[in-house]
Design a protein around this motif. Sequence first.
Motif, PDB file in Angstrom:
ATOM      1  N   GLU A   7      44.593  52.738  68.058  1.00 50.39           N
ATOM      2  CA  GLU A   7      45.716  52.144  67.322  1.00 50.39           C
ATOM      3  C   GLU A   7      46.829  53.171  67.200  1.00 50.39           C
ATOM      4  OE1 GLU A   7      48.329  50.274  65.778  1.00 50.39           O
ATOM      5  OE2 GLU A   7      46.538  48.975  65.591  1.00 50.39           O
ATOM      6  N   ASP A   8      48.058  52.803  67.624  1.00 50.79           N
ATOM      7  CA  ASP A   8      49.154  53.771  67.599  1.00 50.79           C
ATOM      8  C   ASP A   8      50.048  53.640  66.375  1.00 50.79           C
ATOM      9  OD1 ASP A   8      50.202  51.337  68.392  1.00 50.79           O
ATOM     10  OD2 ASP A   8      51.643  52.210  69.798  1.00 50.79           O
ATOM     11  N   ASP A   9      49.783  52.691  65.489  1.00 46.97           N
ATOM     12  CA  ASP A   9      50.518  52.591  64.238  1.00 46.97           C
ATOM     13  C   ASP A   9      49.840  53.500  63.213  1.00 46.97           C
ATOM     14  OD1 ASP A   9      51.174  51.698  61.523  1.00 46.97           O
ATOM     15  OD2 ASP A   9      52.213  50.042  62.487  1.00 46.97           O
ATOM     16  N   PRO A  10      50.517  54.569  62.761  1.00 44.11           N
ATOM     17  CA  PRO A  10      49.862  55.556  61.882  1.00 44.11           C
ATOM     18  C   PRO A  10      49.329  54.965  60.594  1.00 44.11           C
ATOM     19  CG  PRO A  10      51.946  56.410  62.727  1.00 44.11           C
ATOM     20  CD  PRO A  10      51.908  54.958  63.087  1.00 44.11           C
ATOM     21  N   SER A  11      50.083  54.068  59.965  1.00 44.57           N
ATOM     22  CA  SER A  11      49.641  53.528  58.683  1.00 44.57           C
ATOM     23  C   SER A  11      48.413  52.645  58.832  1.00 44.57           C
ATOM     24  CB  SER A  11      50.778  52.749  58.020  1.00 44.57           C
ATOM     25  OG  SER A  11      51.178  51.652  58.825  1.00 44.57           O
ATOM     26  N   LEU A  50      40.437  47.789  68.873  1.00 41.18           N
ATOM     27  CA  LEU A  50      41.419  48.011  69.935  1.00 41.18           C
ATOM     28  C   LEU A  50      42.723  47.255  69.670  1.00 41.18           C
ATOM     29  CD1 LEU A  50      41.946  49.137  72.838  1.00 41.18           C
ATOM     30  CD2 LEU A  50      40.845  47.060  73.705  1.00 41.18           C
ATOM     31  N   ASP A  51      43.826  47.995  69.645  1.00 40.76           N
ATOM     32  CA  ASP A  51      45.160  47.398  69.587  1.00 40.76           C
ATOM     33  C   ASP A  51      45.547  46.979  71.006  1.00 40.76           C
ATOM     34  OD1 ASP A  51      47.650  46.610  68.673  1.00 40.76           O
ATOM     35  OD2 ASP A  51      48.507  48.613  68.847  1.00 40.76           O
ATOM     36  N   LEU A  52      46.451  46.000  71.121  1.00 38.14           N
ATOM     37  CA  LEU A  52      46.878  45.556  72.451  1.00 38.14           C
ATOM     38  C   LEU A  52      48.084  46.336  72.956  1.00 38.14           C
ATOM     39  CD1 LEU A  52      46.451  41.671  72.337  1.00 38.14           C
ATOM     40  CD2 LEU A  52      44.910  43.398  73.277  1.00 38.14           C
ATOM     41  N   GLY A  53      49.099  46.493  72.110  1.00 39.42           N
ATOM     42  CA  GLY A  53      50.310  47.180  72.535  1.00 39.42           C
ATOM     43  C   GLY A  53      50.179  48.681  72.387  1.00 39.42           C
ATOM     44  N   LEU A  54      49.746  49.348  73.461  1.00 44.60           N
ATOM     45  CA  LEU A  54      49.476  50.789  73.411  1.00 44.60           C
ATOM     46  C   LEU A  54      50.282  51.536  74.468  1.00 44.60           C
ATOM     47  CD1 LEU A  54      45.574  50.627  73.176  1.00 44.60           C
ATOM     48  CD2 LEU A  54      47.093  51.421  71.357  1.00 44.60           C
ATOM     49  N   PRO A  55      50.663  52.771  74.205  1.00 43.28           N
ATOM     50  CA  PRO A  55      51.264  53.593  75.262  1.00 43.28           C
ATOM     51  C   PRO A  55      50.198  54.021  76.274  1.00 43.28           C
ATOM     52  CG  PRO A  55      50.953  54.883  73.259  1.00 43.28           C
ATOM     53  CD  PRO A  55      50.596  53.470  72.911  1.00 43.28           C
ATOM     54  N   LEU A  57      48.311  52.720  78.545  1.00 48.05           N
ATOM     55  CA  LEU A  57      47.554  51.625  79.156  1.00 48.05           C
ATOM     56  C   LEU A  57      47.413  50.523  78.112  1.00 48.05           C
ATOM     57  CD1 LEU A  57      46.021  50.973  81.852  1.00 48.05           C
ATOM     58  CD2 LEU A  57      43.944  51.751  80.716  1.00 48.05           C
ATOM     59  N   ASP A  58      47.769  49.310  78.465  1.00 51.40           N
ATOM     60  CA  ASP A  58      47.715  48.196  77.532  1.00 51.40           C
ATOM     61  C   ASP A  58      46.279  47.896  77.128  1.00 51.40           C
ATOM     62  OD1 ASP A  58      47.552  44.910  77.303  1.00 51.40           O
ATOM     63  OD2 ASP A  58      49.337  45.772  76.386  1.00 51.40           O
ATOM     64  N   GLY A  59      46.103  47.451  75.891  1.00 51.98           N
ATOM     65  CA  GLY A  59      44.766  47.152  75.403  1.00 51.98           C
ATOM     66  C   GLY A  59      44.052  46.088  76.205  1.00 51.98           C
ATOM     67  N   SER A  60      44.796  45.122  76.735  1.00 45.32           N
ATOM     68  CA  SER A  60      44.175  44.087  77.571  1.00 45.32           C
ATOM     69  C   SER A  60      43.551  44.687  78.819  1.00 45.32           C
ATOM     70  CB  SER A  60      45.212  43.028  77.961  1.00 45.32           C
ATOM     71  OG  SER A  60      45.706  42.355  76.828  1.00 45.32           O
ATOM     72  N   GLU A  61      44.232  45.661  79.415  1.00 47.32           N
ATOM     73  CA  GLU A  61      43.705  46.320  80.616  1.00 47.32           C
ATOM     74  C   GLU A  61      42.478  47.154  80.279  1.00 47.32           C
ATOM     75  OE1 GLU A  61      43.209  47.457  84.513  1.00 47.32           O
ATOM     76  OE2 GLU A  61      44.491  45.893  83.673  1.00 47.32           O
ATOM     77  N   ILE A  62      42.498  47.833  79.119  1.00 49.33           N
ATOM     78  CA  ILE A  62      41.331  48.596  78.679  1.00 49.33           C
ATOM     79  C   ILE A  62      40.130  47.661  78.538  1.00 49.33           C
ATOM     80  CG2 ILE A  62      40.343  49.971  76.802  1.00 49.33           C
ATOM     81  CD1 ILE A  62      43.168  50.927  76.169  1.00 49.33           C
ATOM     82  N   LEU A  63      40.353  46.505  77.915  1.00 52.31           N
ATOM     83  CA  LEU A  63      39.281  45.531  77.716  1.00 52.31           C
ATOM     84  C   LEU A  63      38.738  45.030  79.050  1.00 52.31           C
ATOM     85  CD1 LEU A  63      37.598  43.776  75.820  1.00 52.31           C
ATOM     86  CD2 LEU A  63      39.522  42.168  75.723  1.00 52.31           C
ATOM     87  N   GLN A  64      39.625  44.720  79.991  1.00 52.61           N
ATOM     88  CA  GLN A  64      39.195  44.250  81.310  1.00 52.61           C
ATOM     89  C   GLN A  64      38.361  45.300  82.040  1.00 52.61           C
ATOM     90  OE1 GLN A  64      43.283  42.892  82.625  1.00 52.61           O
ATOM     91  NE2 GLN A  64      42.088  41.205  83.466  1.00 52.61           N
ATOM     92  N   ARG A  65      38.811  46.544  81.997  1.00 54.99           N
ATOM     93  CA  ARG A  65      38.071  47.620  82.662  1.00 54.99           C
ATOM     94  C   ARG A  65      36.696  47.813  82.019  1.00 54.99           C
ATOM     95  NH1 ARG A  65      42.279  52.586  84.047  1.00 54.99           N
ATOM     96  NH2 ARG A  65      43.872  51.312  85.074  1.00 54.99           N
TER      97      ARG A  65
END
Length: 226
Positions: A7-11, A50-55, A57-65
Amino acid sequence: MRILVVEDDPSIASGVCASLRQGGHAVDHMTDGGQADTALRDTPYDLAVLDLGLPGLDGSEILQRLRKRGTQLPVLILTAREGLRERVRVLDLGADDYLVKPFALVEFEARVRALLRRASAQGMPELQIGRLRLDLPGHRIWLDDEPLELTAREFGLLEALASRPDRVTSRAQLVEALCSWDEELTDNGLDIAIHRLRRKLSGSGANVRTIRGLGYLLEEDTEPSP
């Protein structure tokens, strides 16, 4: 349990990680999708958040891999993307659950418990050791019919030992189970945790036995105290 939070949102990351650690889990936190993909390939986790909008590599791609590698690791998606079509898309990619931001921590914690309980039920149902009854995914333990209060570290230690029935768990394995990458547990700290756990298990019919030179073994006492 060891959990990876991507997750790239600090809060949001701060609240989620604190909640999981307070529940006794070892938590690794990452913000970069590419690094998270490597971590999921190299480290045995019990759950990925897992967040989807990530710097990177997108979370969707991480999930697929992850699913293409045949890994059945439970995955909880956290995202600001709403809509039925998006939820269906992510679930079809292999996500186990989906939570839209903003969300209440109590709901997040409940979904984590449900995913861990579901995964554990496939390989390790509720355990009985002496007078102890353990629900590891639910983070609950009873002595006879009374709840037994343990600290997060004590429960994490018991969980690591109970997850390896009839097998010796080394000190290195215990440290790995109890600590995330940004934490450190000294030898003295581990000894203190083991001592305190043994004290609370006294008379329960369960014992943490030292196997000299190898590690520790959770076993049932042959002569438990009344």
